[in-house]
Design a protein around this motif. Sequence first.
Motif, PDB file in Angstrom:
ATOM      1  N   ASN A 185       3.555   8.645   7.921  1.00  0.00           N
ATOM      2  CA  ASN A 185       2.436   8.660   6.975  1.00  0.00           C
ATOM      3  C   ASN A 185       2.855   9.076   5.574  1.00  0.00           C
ATOM      4  N   LEU A 186       3.878   9.909   5.463  1.00  0.00           N
ATOM      5  CA  LEU A 186       4.354  10.315   4.143  1.00  0.00           C
ATOM      6  C   LEU A 186       4.882   9.111   3.377  1.00  0.00           C
ATOM      7  N   ARG A 187       5.696   8.306   4.052  1.00  0.00           N
ATOM      8  CA  ARG A 187       6.217   7.083   3.430  1.00  0.00           C
ATOM      9  C   ARG A 187       5.080   6.127   3.114  1.00  0.00           C
ATOM     10  N   ALA A 188       4.109   6.031   4.009  1.00  0.00           N
ATOM     11  CA  ALA A 188       2.971   5.137   3.798  1.00  0.00           C
ATOM     12  C   ALA A 188       2.198   5.532   2.541  1.00  0.00           C
ATOM     13  N   VAL A 189       1.976   6.821   2.352  1.00  0.00           N
ATOM     14  CA  VAL A 189       1.250   7.290   1.165  1.00  0.00           C
ATOM     15  C   VAL A 189       2.014   6.933  -0.098  1.00  0.00           C
ATOM     16  N   GLU A 190       3.325   7.129  -0.090  1.00  0.00           N
ATOM     17  CA  GLU A 190       4.145   6.818  -1.271  1.00  0.00           C
ATOM     18  C   GLU A 190       4.042   5.334  -1.626  1.00  0.00           C
ATOM     19  N   LEU A 191       4.128   4.477  -0.616  1.00  0.00           N
ATOM     20  CA  LEU A 191       4.068   3.029  -0.850  1.00  0.00           C
ATOM     21  C   LEU A 191       2.673   2.601  -1.297  1.00  0.00           C
ATOM     22  N   PHE A 192       1.645   3.152  -0.648  1.00  0.00           N
ATOM     23  CA  PHE A 192       0.274   2.815  -1.039  1.00  0.00           C
ATOM     24  C   PHE A 192      -0.002   3.250  -2.483  1.00  0.00           C
TER      25      PHE A 192
END
Length: 245
Positions: A185-192
């Motif tokens: 989810n951390l990576r997902a937040v950065e990409l979003f």
Amino acid sequence: FTGGFTLAAAEAIPAAVSPSTDPSRSSTLERLAALVDKSLVRSAVHDGASRFSMLETIRAFAMERLDALGETDTVAAAHADWCLMIAERPVSSIVLTGNYQRFRALEAEAANMHATLVWYEARGDGEHLLRLVAALIEFWYASSRYREAAAWLATALEMAPKTSSRERGRVLAELARYAARSGDNLRAVELFRESVEIFRHQDDLEILTITLVRLGAVANQRGDFEQAERTLNEALDVVTTHPEM
């Protein structure tokens, strides 16, 4: 071609390689019919239309002839242009509107699309790779090709110039979804977040709203309730301000 081709494709590629080529449908069809009669090309009906293919040995021989004539790159470039044109053709959404005809058309050309992706990667052409990957996102999702999609999304993002194009925004957002599904989810937040910044400057409020909602959902899952509330409120503001969206 890899995996076959249509009559329209058989007309388009030679015309792109050599503008003096006879573009008439009857001429192309006659040539294909002659090749079918000699068993050099096979013909079958796919979704009510003729589709042609070659035995791998015949295709390999044809590739050798192109190499000998020094035309391999020219023909490959024309083939790539054709694939990109087909993939980027503006039509209704496969996922949102259930455009089955669009899905079937891309499914038939899946091998050609894959060959073009590989060709762009081999040439280091990140710009066109990004465009083709962005155009295939819905098809990959609808056909459950998740692993293939994730690999090409990551490759395109790594190779393409860091611009604020809509295509880059779409690739970032889709890669964020895959990161969220895998629990990162951390990576997902950065990409979003990066994709949202791009979409804020694009004339597409619908995709901005969808991406904001997805960012808010992932932030909520991470326990970052402040960001989740802020992001979802922004999405609500967009919808409220633009009800015609």
